[in-house]
Design a protein around this motif. Structure first.
Motif, PDB file in Angstrom:
ATOM      1  N   PRO A  13       1.077  -1.586  -0.290  1.00 23.73           N
ATOM      2  CA  PRO A  13       0.212  -0.283   0.022  1.00 23.73           C
ATOM      3  C   PRO A  13       1.007   1.097  -0.199  1.00 23.73           C
ATOM      4  O   PRO A  13       2.013   1.383   0.508  1.00 23.73           O
ATOM      5  CB  PRO A  13      -0.675  -0.345   1.187  1.00 23.73           C
ATOM      6  CG  PRO A  13       0.049  -0.434   2.293  1.00 23.73           C
ATOM      7  CD  PRO A  13       0.926  -2.047   1.563  1.00 23.73           C
ATOM      8  N   GLY A  14       0.882   2.241  -0.782  1.00 23.81           N
ATOM      9  CA  GLY A  14       1.080   3.452  -0.896  1.00 23.81           C
ATOM     10  C   GLY A  14       0.777   4.128  -1.935  1.00 23.81           C
ATOM     11  O   GLY A  14      -0.723   3.900  -2.516  1.00 23.81           O
ATOM     12  N   THR A  15       1.989   4.975  -2.663  1.00 18.57           N
ATOM     13  CA  THR A  15       1.536   6.335  -3.797  1.00 18.57           C
ATOM     14  C   THR A  15       2.432   5.199  -4.560  1.00 18.57           C
ATOM     15  O   THR A  15       3.723   4.958  -5.243  1.00 18.57           O
ATOM     16  CB  THR A  15       1.630   7.218  -3.163  1.00 18.57           C
ATOM     17  OG1 THR A  15       0.898   8.100  -2.281  1.00 18.57           O
ATOM     18  CG2 THR A  15       1.935   8.248  -4.502  1.00 18.57           C
ATOM     19  N   ALA A  16       1.714   5.291  -5.506  1.00 17.82           N
ATOM     20  CA  ALA A  16       2.403   4.700  -6.864  1.00 17.82           C
ATOM     21  C   ALA A  16       3.056   6.042  -7.730  1.00 17.82           C
ATOM     22  O   ALA A  16       2.769   6.924  -8.041  1.00 17.82           O
ATOM     23  CB  ALA A  16       1.844   4.167  -8.360  1.00 17.82           C
ATOM     24  N   ILE A  17       4.661   5.889  -7.900  1.00 17.78           N
ATOM     25  CA  ILE A  17       5.321   6.657  -8.664  1.00 17.78           C
ATOM     26  C   ILE A  17       6.024   6.369 -10.290  1.00 17.78           C
ATOM     27  O   ILE A  17       6.315   5.735 -10.357  1.00 17.78           O
ATOM     28  CB  ILE A  17       5.753   7.520  -7.304  1.00 17.78           C
ATOM     29  CG1 ILE A  17       7.022   6.241  -7.245  1.00 17.78           C
ATOM     30  CG2 ILE A  17       5.618   7.900  -6.660  1.00 17.78           C
ATOM     31  CD1 ILE A  17       8.586   6.974  -6.357  1.00 17.78           C
ATOM     32  N   GLY A  18       6.029   7.333 -11.126  1.00 15.57           N
ATOM     33  CA  GLY A  18       6.630   6.697 -11.657  1.00 15.57           C
ATOM     34  C   GLY A  18       8.082   6.655 -11.696  1.00 15.57           C
ATOM     35  O   GLY A  18       8.493   6.768 -11.013  1.00 15.57           O
ATOM     36  N   LEU A  19       9.678   5.458 -12.159  1.00 15.71           N
ATOM     37  CA  LEU A  19      10.586   5.414 -11.490  1.00 15.71           C
ATOM     38  C   LEU A  19      11.073   6.540 -12.085  1.00 15.71           C
ATOM     39  O   LEU A  19      12.434   6.092 -11.251  1.00 15.71           O
ATOM     40  CB  LEU A  19      11.226   3.814 -13.266  1.00 15.71           C
ATOM     41  CG  LEU A  19      10.726   2.547 -12.570  1.00 15.71           C
ATOM     42  CD1 LEU A  19      11.461   1.716 -13.840  1.00 15.71           C
ATOM     43  CD2 LEU A  19      10.950   2.180 -11.726  1.00 15.71           C
ATOM     44  N   VAL A  38       6.408   1.881  -5.436  1.00 13.40           N
ATOM     45  CA  VAL A  38       5.585   2.718  -4.851  1.00 13.40           C
ATOM     46  C   VAL A  38       6.477   3.051  -3.629  1.00 13.40           C
ATOM     47  O   VAL A  38       7.469   2.168  -3.416  1.00 13.40           O
ATOM     48  CB  VAL A  38       5.188   1.073  -4.131  1.00 13.40           C
ATOM     49  CG1 VAL A  38       3.884   1.359  -2.996  1.00 13.40           C
ATOM     50  CG2 VAL A  38       3.850   0.091  -5.231  1.00 13.40           C
ATOM     51  N   ASP A  39       5.700   4.267  -3.380  1.00 17.45           N
ATOM     52  CA  ASP A  39       5.955   5.318  -1.726  1.00 17.45           C
ATOM     53  C   ASP A  39       4.866   4.443  -1.136  1.00 17.45           C
ATOM     54  O   ASP A  39       4.362   4.874  -1.063  1.00 17.45           O
ATOM     55  CB  ASP A  39       6.116   6.351  -2.408  1.00 17.45           C
ATOM     56  CG  ASP A  39       7.060   7.583  -1.070  1.00 17.45           C
ATOM     57  OD1 ASP A  39       7.489   6.463  -0.335  1.00 17.45           O
ATOM     58  OD2 ASP A  39       6.862   8.297  -0.905  1.00 17.45           O
ATOM     59  N   PRO A  40       5.830   3.107  -0.178  1.00 16.68           N
ATOM     60  CA  PRO A  40       5.416   2.664   0.701  1.00 16.68           C
ATOM     61  C   PRO A  40       4.636   3.820   1.582  1.00 16.68           C
ATOM     62  O   PRO A  40       5.207   4.606   2.272  1.00 16.68           O
ATOM     63  CB  PRO A  40       6.259   1.496   1.187  1.00 16.68           C
ATOM     64  CG  PRO A  40       7.089   2.250   1.496  1.00 16.68           C
ATOM     65  CD  PRO A  40       7.224   3.036  -0.643  1.00 16.68           C
ATOM     66  N   VAL A 137       0.203   2.993 -16.670  1.00 13.02           N
ATOM     67  CA  VAL A 137       1.294   2.993 -15.241  1.00 13.02           C
ATOM     68  C   VAL A 137       0.603   3.855 -14.279  1.00 13.02           C
ATOM     69  O   VAL A 137      -0.355   4.549 -14.600  1.00 13.02           O
ATOM     70  CB  VAL A 137       2.499   3.461 -14.947  1.00 13.02           C
ATOM     71  CG1 VAL A 137       3.780   3.372 -13.940  1.00 13.02           C
ATOM     72  CG2 VAL A 137       3.511   2.859 -16.223  1.00 13.02           C
ATOM     73  N   ALA A 138       0.016   2.967 -13.125  1.00  8.40           N
ATOM     74  CA  ALA A 138      -0.240   3.746 -11.879  1.00  8.40           C
ATOM     75  C   ALA A 138      -0.228   4.856 -11.196  1.00  8.40           C
ATOM     76  O   ALA A 138       0.920   4.833 -11.670  1.00  8.40           O
ATOM     77  CB  ALA A 138      -1.149   2.810 -11.157  1.00  8.40           C
ATOM     78  N   ALA A 139      -0.707   5.691 -11.031  1.00  7.18           N
ATOM     79  CA  ALA A 139      -0.498   6.910  -9.869  1.00  7.18           C
ATOM     80  C   ALA A 139      -1.507   7.461  -8.937  1.00  7.18           C
ATOM     81  O   ALA A 139      -2.060   7.130  -9.239  1.00  7.18           O
ATOM     82  CB  ALA A 139      -0.375   7.910 -11.258  1.00  7.18           C
ATOM     83  N   GLY A 140      -0.816   7.539  -8.035  1.00  7.07           N
ATOM     84  CA  GLY A 140      -1.388   7.889  -6.875  1.00  7.07           C
ATOM     85  C   GLY A 140      -1.563   6.848  -5.987  1.00  7.07           C
ATOM     86  O   GLY A 140      -1.078   6.371  -6.167  1.00  7.07           O
ATOM     87  N   ALA A 141      -2.318   7.244  -4.621  1.00  6.02           N
ATOM     88  CA  ALA A 141      -2.936   6.433  -4.091  1.00  6.02           C
ATOM     89  C   ALA A 141      -3.052   4.495  -4.834  1.00  6.02           C
ATOM     90  O   ALA A 141      -3.919   4.902  -5.550  1.00  6.02           O
ATOM     91  CB  ALA A 141      -4.157   5.815  -3.122  1.00  6.02           C
ATOM     92  N   ILE A 142      -2.674   4.089  -4.226  1.00  9.89           N
ATOM     93  CA  ILE A 142      -2.741   2.108  -4.466  1.00  9.89           C
ATOM     94  C   ILE A 142      -2.304   1.336  -3.093  1.00  9.89           C
ATOM     95  O   ILE A 142      -1.909   1.177  -2.584  1.00  9.89           O
ATOM     96  CB  ILE A 142      -1.435   1.923  -5.512  1.00  9.89           C
ATOM     97  CG1 ILE A 142      -1.487   0.895  -6.296  1.00  9.89           C
ATOM     98  CG2 ILE A 142      -0.562   1.963  -4.655  1.00  9.89           C
ATOM     99  CD1 ILE A 142      -1.199   0.242  -7.934  1.00  9.89           C
ATOM    100  N   GLU A 143      -3.503  -0.051  -3.560  1.00 19.75           N
ATOM    101  CA  GLU A 143      -3.439  -0.440  -2.204  1.00 19.75           C
ATOM    102  C   GLU A 143      -2.666  -2.380  -3.382  1.00 19.75           C
ATOM    103  O   GLU A 143      -2.259  -2.320  -4.188  1.00 19.75           O
ATOM    104  CB  GLU A 143      -5.095  -1.086  -2.402  1.00 19.75           C
ATOM    105  CG  GLU A 143      -5.857  -0.123  -1.427  1.00 19.75           C
ATOM    106  CD  GLU A 143      -5.162  -0.134  -0.195  1.00 19.75           C
ATOM    107  OE1 GLU A 143      -4.698  -0.537   0.598  1.00 19.75           O
ATOM    108  OE2 GLU A 143      -4.166   1.532   0.029  1.00 19.75           O
ATOM    109  N   LEU A 148      -0.486  -2.530 -10.672  1.00 20.69           N
ATOM    110  CA  LEU A 148       0.604  -1.012 -11.042  1.00 20.69           C
ATOM    111  C   LEU A 148       1.220  -0.754 -12.489  1.00 20.69           C
ATOM    112  O   LEU A 148       1.349   0.749 -12.852  1.00 20.69           O
ATOM    113  CB  LEU A 148       1.892  -1.445  -9.992  1.00 20.69           C
ATOM    114  CG  LEU A 148       2.895  -0.948  -9.634  1.00 20.69           C
ATOM    115  CD1 LEU A 148       2.200   0.467  -9.082  1.00 20.69           C
ATOM    116  CD2 LEU A 148       3.928  -1.298  -8.808  1.00 20.69           C
ATOM    117  N   PHE A 149       0.868  -1.607 -12.841  1.00 22.80           N
ATOM    118  CA  PHE A 149       1.522  -1.164 -14.996  1.00 22.80           C
ATOM    119  C   PHE A 149       1.134  -2.926 -14.891  1.00 22.80           C
ATOM    120  O   PHE A 149       0.930  -3.722 -14.734  1.00 22.80           O
ATOM    121  CB  PHE A 149       2.347  -1.274 -14.681  1.00 22.80           C
ATOM    122  CG  PHE A 149       3.959  -2.170 -14.643  1.00 22.80           C
ATOM    123  CD1 PHE A 149       4.154  -3.034 -15.302  1.00 22.80           C
ATOM    124  CD2 PHE A 149       4.666  -2.266 -13.769  1.00 22.80           C
ATOM    125  CE1 PHE A 149       5.430  -3.864 -15.286  1.00 22.80           C
ATOM    126  CE2 PHE A 149       5.596  -2.611 -13.193  1.00 22.80           C
ATOM    127  CZ  PHE A 149       5.515  -3.808 -13.686  1.00 22.80           C
TER     128      PHE A 149
END
Length: 153
Positions: A13-19, A38-40, A137-143, A148-149
């Protein structure tokens, strides 16, 4: 050849971000492969398998799962965490095990990693993939378990 789509799910869980936002040039420049990160959430977490397959590599700070089609996905827990020699990580699975997406693999605490001066950001990489093979690719809050991609190959 028929291109099949592999849904690579978030292991945390966290925030999905680009590489490109990962604080490590090897990951940020996709030298290992394309993907996302993911920034957890901070606090004790369990990293889960992002795809079904065989746990072909398992280290305290990272693991690789190879799907039945041979495509491998790397999950790296934090940046430079290899230098911790396993401290703060608990293995919940065994190398060589068959896992389903969502199977618990490693328990750890991103807040402790960050308190120790390291980034807890977790790259999730499509190994040996062409950059164009990864999209949606996902962005923002993710579980955990949410896509994710997508990896087309």
């Amino acid at each position: 050849m028929d291109a099949t789509v592999l849904l690579v799910r978030s292991p945390l869980p966290g925030t999905a971000i680009g590489l490109r936002d990962v604080p490590d040039p090897v990951f940020a420049q996709a030298m290992v492969g394309p993907g996302a990160a993911v920034d957890p959430e901070r606090g004790p977490l369990t990293a889960v398998a992002p795809i079904a397959g065989t746990l072909v590599k398992l280290k305290p700070h990272a693991f690789v799962i190879a799907g039945s089609d041979g495509r491998g996905v790397l999950v790296h827990l934090g940046i430079d965490t290899v230098n911790l020699d396993g401290a703060g990580f608990e293995l919940l699975a065994t190398e060589g095990a068959e896992v389903e997406a969502g199977t618990p693999v490693i328990r750890w605490n991103p807040a402790e990693i960050e308190a120790g001066g390291l980034s807890p950001i977790c790259p999730v990489i499509a190994l040996d993939a062409e950059p164009a093979a990864v999209d949606q690719v996902a962005a923002g809050a993710i579980e955990p378990g949410v896509t994710l991609f997508q990896w087309t190959g």
